[in-house]
Design a protein around this motif. Structure first.
Motif, PDB file in Angstrom:
ATOM      1  N   THR A   1       0.886  -1.045   0.039  1.00  0.00           N
ATOM      2  CA  THR A   1      -0.138   0.087   0.092  1.00  0.00           C
ATOM      3  C   THR A   1       0.930   1.195   0.040  1.00  0.00           C
ATOM      4  O   THR A   1       2.112   1.227   0.313  1.00  0.00           O
ATOM      5  CB  THR A   1      -0.793   0.090   1.255  1.00  0.00           C
ATOM      6  OG1 THR A   1      -0.179   0.283   2.411  1.00  0.00           O
ATOM      7  CG2 THR A   1      -1.899  -1.103   1.337  1.00  0.00           C
ATOM      8  N   ILE A   2       0.400   2.315  -0.376  1.00  0.00           N
ATOM      9  CA  ILE A   2       0.889   3.744  -0.416  1.00  0.00           C
ATOM     10  C   ILE A   2       1.389   3.879   1.061  1.00  0.00           C
ATOM     11  O   ILE A   2       2.725   4.131   1.293  1.00  0.00           O
ATOM     12  CB  ILE A   2       0.173   4.692  -0.835  1.00  0.00           C
ATOM     13  CG1 ILE A   2      -0.269   4.706  -2.465  1.00  0.00           C
ATOM     14  CG2 ILE A   2       0.767   6.067  -0.565  1.00  0.00           C
ATOM     15  CD1 ILE A   2       1.150   4.851  -3.188  1.00  0.00           C
ATOM     16  N   GLY A   3       0.645   3.595   2.140  1.00  0.00           N
ATOM     17  CA  GLY A   3       1.012   3.825   3.411  1.00  0.00           C
ATOM     18  C   GLY A   3       2.432   3.040   3.998  1.00  0.00           C
ATOM     19  O   GLY A   3       3.198   3.503   4.563  1.00  0.00           O
ATOM     20  N   GLU A   4       2.093   1.670   3.685  1.00  0.00           N
ATOM     21  CA  GLU A   4       3.240   0.892   3.811  1.00  0.00           C
ATOM     22  C   GLU A   4       4.613   1.264   3.456  1.00  0.00           C
ATOM     23  O   GLU A   4       5.635   1.357   3.896  1.00  0.00           O
ATOM     24  CB  GLU A   4       3.173  -0.657   3.449  1.00  0.00           C
ATOM     25  CG  GLU A   4       2.279  -1.556   4.129  1.00  0.00           C
ATOM     26  CD  GLU A   4       3.024  -1.876   5.242  1.00  0.00           C
ATOM     27  OE1 GLU A   4       4.139  -2.521   5.068  1.00  0.00           O
ATOM     28  OE2 GLU A   4       2.696  -1.884   6.622  1.00  0.00           O
ATOM     29  N   SER A   5       4.544   1.682   2.091  1.00  0.00           N
ATOM     30  CA  SER A   5       5.609   1.846   1.266  1.00  0.00           C
ATOM     31  C   SER A   5       6.244   3.189   1.990  1.00  0.00           C
ATOM     32  O   SER A   5       7.473   3.448   2.070  1.00  0.00           O
ATOM     33  CB  SER A   5       5.260   2.331  -0.251  1.00  0.00           C
ATOM     34  OG  SER A   5       6.354   2.496  -0.961  1.00  0.00           O
ATOM     35  N   ARG A   6       5.226   4.234   2.099  1.00  0.00           N
ATOM     36  CA  ARG A   6       5.929   5.444   2.664  1.00  0.00           C
ATOM     37  C   ARG A   6       6.536   5.158   4.081  1.00  0.00           C
ATOM     38  O   ARG A   6       7.357   6.014   4.234  1.00  0.00           O
ATOM     39  CB  ARG A   6       4.419   6.469   3.023  1.00  0.00           C
ATOM     40  CG  ARG A   6       4.403   7.840   2.794  1.00  0.00           C
ATOM     41  CD  ARG A   6       3.124   8.250   3.247  1.00  0.00           C
ATOM     42  NE  ARG A   6       2.620   8.933   1.898  1.00  0.00           N
ATOM     43  CZ  ARG A   6       1.216   9.364   2.049  1.00  0.00           C
ATOM     44  NH1 ARG A   6       0.438   8.764   3.134  1.00  0.00           N
ATOM     45  NH2 ARG A   6       0.806   9.865   0.943  1.00  0.00           N
ATOM     46  N   GLN A   7       6.210   4.403   4.633  1.00  0.00           N
ATOM     47  CA  GLN A   7       6.957   4.071   6.173  1.00  0.00           C
ATOM     48  C   GLN A   7       8.046   3.263   5.980  1.00  0.00           C
ATOM     49  O   GLN A   7       8.997   3.457   6.767  1.00  0.00           O
ATOM     50  CB  GLN A   7       5.638   3.746   7.082  1.00  0.00           C
ATOM     51  CG  GLN A   7       5.160   4.690   7.653  1.00  0.00           C
ATOM     52  CD  GLN A   7       4.094   3.904   8.647  1.00  0.00           C
ATOM     53  OE1 GLN A   7       4.569   3.106   9.471  1.00  0.00           O
ATOM     54  NE2 GLN A   7       2.805   4.202   8.645  1.00  0.00           N
ATOM     55  N   HIS A   8       7.943   2.369   5.122  1.00  0.00           N
ATOM     56  CA  HIS A   8       8.801   1.096   5.172  1.00  0.00           C
ATOM     57  C   HIS A   8       9.639   0.914   3.979  1.00  0.00           C
ATOM     58  O   HIS A   8      10.607  -0.137   3.937  1.00  0.00           O
ATOM     59  CB  HIS A   8       8.035  -0.308   5.650  1.00  0.00           C
ATOM     60  CG  HIS A   8       7.312   0.066   7.009  1.00  0.00           C
ATOM     61  ND1 HIS A   8       7.941   0.248   8.367  1.00  0.00           N
ATOM     62  CD2 HIS A   8       6.150  -0.042   7.296  1.00  0.00           C
ATOM     63  CE1 HIS A   8       7.199   0.287   9.157  1.00  0.00           C
ATOM     64  NE2 HIS A   8       5.849   0.082   8.504  1.00  0.00           N
ATOM     65  N   ASN A   9       9.501   1.584   2.913  1.00  0.00           N
ATOM     66  CA  ASN A   9      10.340   1.433   1.627  1.00  0.00           C
ATOM     67  C   ASN A   9      11.558   1.634   2.004  1.00  0.00           C
ATOM     68  O   ASN A   9      12.071   2.664   2.689  1.00  0.00           O
ATOM     69  CB  ASN A   9       9.870   2.163   0.319  1.00  0.00           C
ATOM     70  CG  ASN A   9      10.521   1.829  -0.822  1.00  0.00           C
ATOM     71  OD1 ASN A   9      11.990   1.921  -1.109  1.00  0.00           O
ATOM     72  ND2 ASN A   9       9.784   1.282  -1.640  1.00  0.00           N
ATOM     73  N   ARG A  10      12.770   0.644   1.656  1.00  0.00           N
ATOM     74  CA  ARG A  10      14.026   0.717   2.301  1.00  0.00           C
ATOM     75  C   ARG A  10      14.954   1.811   1.389  1.00  0.00           C
ATOM     76  O   ARG A  10      15.763   2.052   1.883  1.00  0.00           O
ATOM     77  CB  ARG A  10      14.521  -0.612   1.875  1.00  0.00           C
ATOM     78  CG  ARG A  10      14.766  -1.216   0.787  1.00  0.00           C
ATOM     79  CD  ARG A  10      15.382  -2.417   0.558  1.00  0.00           C
ATOM     80  NE  ARG A  10      16.874  -2.283   1.084  1.00  0.00           N
ATOM     81  CZ  ARG A  10      17.798  -3.545   1.258  1.00  0.00           C
ATOM     82  NH1 ARG A  10      17.338  -4.724   1.211  1.00  0.00           N
ATOM     83  NH2 ARG A  10      19.053  -3.044   1.649  1.00  0.00           N
ATOM     84  N   GLN A  11      14.156   2.321   0.396  1.00  0.00           N
ATOM     85  CA  GLN A  11      15.023   3.550  -0.252  1.00  0.00           C
ATOM     86  C   GLN A  11      14.527   4.769  -0.486  1.00  0.00           C
ATOM     87  O   GLN A  11      15.174   5.559  -0.330  1.00  0.00           O
ATOM     88  CB  GLN A  11      15.307   2.785  -1.825  1.00  0.00           C
ATOM     89  CG  GLN A  11      16.172   1.546  -1.840  1.00  0.00           C
ATOM     90  CD  GLN A  11      16.366   1.248  -3.174  1.00  0.00           C
ATOM     91  OE1 GLN A  11      15.514   1.222  -4.159  1.00  0.00           O
ATOM     92  NE2 GLN A  11      17.320   0.238  -3.357  1.00  0.00           N
ATOM     93  N   ILE A  12      13.077   4.734  -0.347  1.00  0.00           N
ATOM     94  CA  ILE A  12      12.391   6.023  -0.476  1.00  0.00           C
ATOM     95  C   ILE A  12      11.163   6.068   0.486  1.00  0.00           C
ATOM     96  O   ILE A  12      10.159   5.277   0.238  1.00  0.00           O
ATOM     97  CB  ILE A  12      12.240   6.471  -1.757  1.00  0.00           C
ATOM     98  CG1 ILE A  12      11.451   7.835  -1.830  1.00  0.00           C
ATOM     99  CG2 ILE A  12      11.433   5.396  -2.560  1.00  0.00           C
ATOM    100  CD1 ILE A  12      11.433   8.414  -3.218  1.00  0.00           C
TER     101      ILE A  12
END
Ligand code: FE2
Length: 284
Positions: free
Chosen positions: A216-227
């Motif tokens: 999800t966008i929320g997951e990525s926003r918080q946990h994406n390892r590069q951005i």
């Protein structure tokens, strides 16, 4: 909307069949033609799975959508169109890819440089429908100049831009790629609501693990390892470029690019009816 997920183990690619249940019309996103690089043999197991699914569910294929010209697998777009119909579409940035690669391969005789091999080329902000489902096209460059993402209801199909949080993002070192553009693309994704489902182009699971098709966008926003939300441009670009410098050339790059510039076809047959792949020496 119903999203049906298919995964090709050998190229780690996801194909999505997006169905509008009210009309039984569908769009197929990023298909795979099986190709053995050592014997130059094409087969159809992955594409036939899609065809069987579409026929068994009595779906009408309205669209065959590409998120970009893939460098790691050959698209089954042409084969699927022959079997199922539908319009093949791609982001209009494909013209930059064609301008660069058609002369490199010297394939102008069978590969139009104006993009006319596609039924439709989408610009940023274009809209179309899969049945009654409205789709909005986002131009999302960075990995390639042609990358397009498809926003449908609360979901976005992002191709090779962001990957699963544990992986980060797609590489940006192909001709026309840009880590800065990918940064802007991802930050634009992060303007979407946290609950937005992000359907990914690939996953590379460890042996025995299931591939992860969506975040999800929320997951990525918080946990994406590069951005993440707070990541600054300079930090992202320097890490992305350092990582890209360590990556090998994708093993199918040369066959994939030239076939994909023709929707997954291998070019005009010779006088004997044989098709070939051209491998130009020392161009990379
Ligand atoms: Fe890609």
């Amino acid at each position: 909307m119903q999203v049906n997920i298919f995964h090709d183990n050998s190229t780690a690619t996801f194909t999505y069949v997006v169905v509008d249940e009210s009309t039984k019309k569908c769009g197929i996103i990023d298909s795979v033609l099986d190709y053995d690089q050592f014997s130059a043999t094409v087969s159809y197991a992955n594409a036939d799975k899609i065809i069987t699914f579409v026929k068994e569910n009595q779906l009408e294929t309205e669209w065959i959508l590409e998120t970009h010209v893939h460098a790691d697998h050959i698209t089954a777009a042409h084969y699927l169109q022959e079997q199922l119909g539908g319009k093949i579409a791609m982001g209009s940035g494909i013209k930059h890819v064609l301008e660069y690669w058609v002369p490199k391969f010297e394939v102008a005789a069978d590969t139009p440089q104006d993009g006319s091999q596609y039924d439709v080329l989408f610009d940023e902000g274009d809209t179309f429908n899969i049945g009654n489902l409205p789709v909005t096209v986002w131009h999302t460059p960075g990995h390639t100049p042609a990358c397009a993402s498809y926003l449908i209801e609360n979901s976005i199909f992002v191709g090779d831009t962001i990957f699963a949080p544990h992986l980060g993002t797609a590489r940006c070192d192909f001709p026309g790629g840009s880590a800065k553009q990918l940064f802007d693309t991802v930050k634009r994704f992060y303007t979407l609501a946290d609950e937005t489902i992000v359907y990914l182009g690939h996953d590379y699971p460890k042996p025995g693990d299931e591939p992860m098709a969506a975040t999800t966008i929320g997951e990525s926003r918080q946990h994406n390892r590069q951005i993440q939300t707070e990541t600054e441009l300079e930090e992202f670009v320097s890490k992305r470029e350092a990582r890209d410098n360590s990556l090998a050339v994708p093993k199918l790059l040369l066959p994939a690019l030239q076939a994909n510039m023709r929707n997954g076809q291998f070019g005009a047959p010779s006088d004997q009816g044989q098709q070939f792949i051209k491998i130009p020496v020392n161009v990379l």
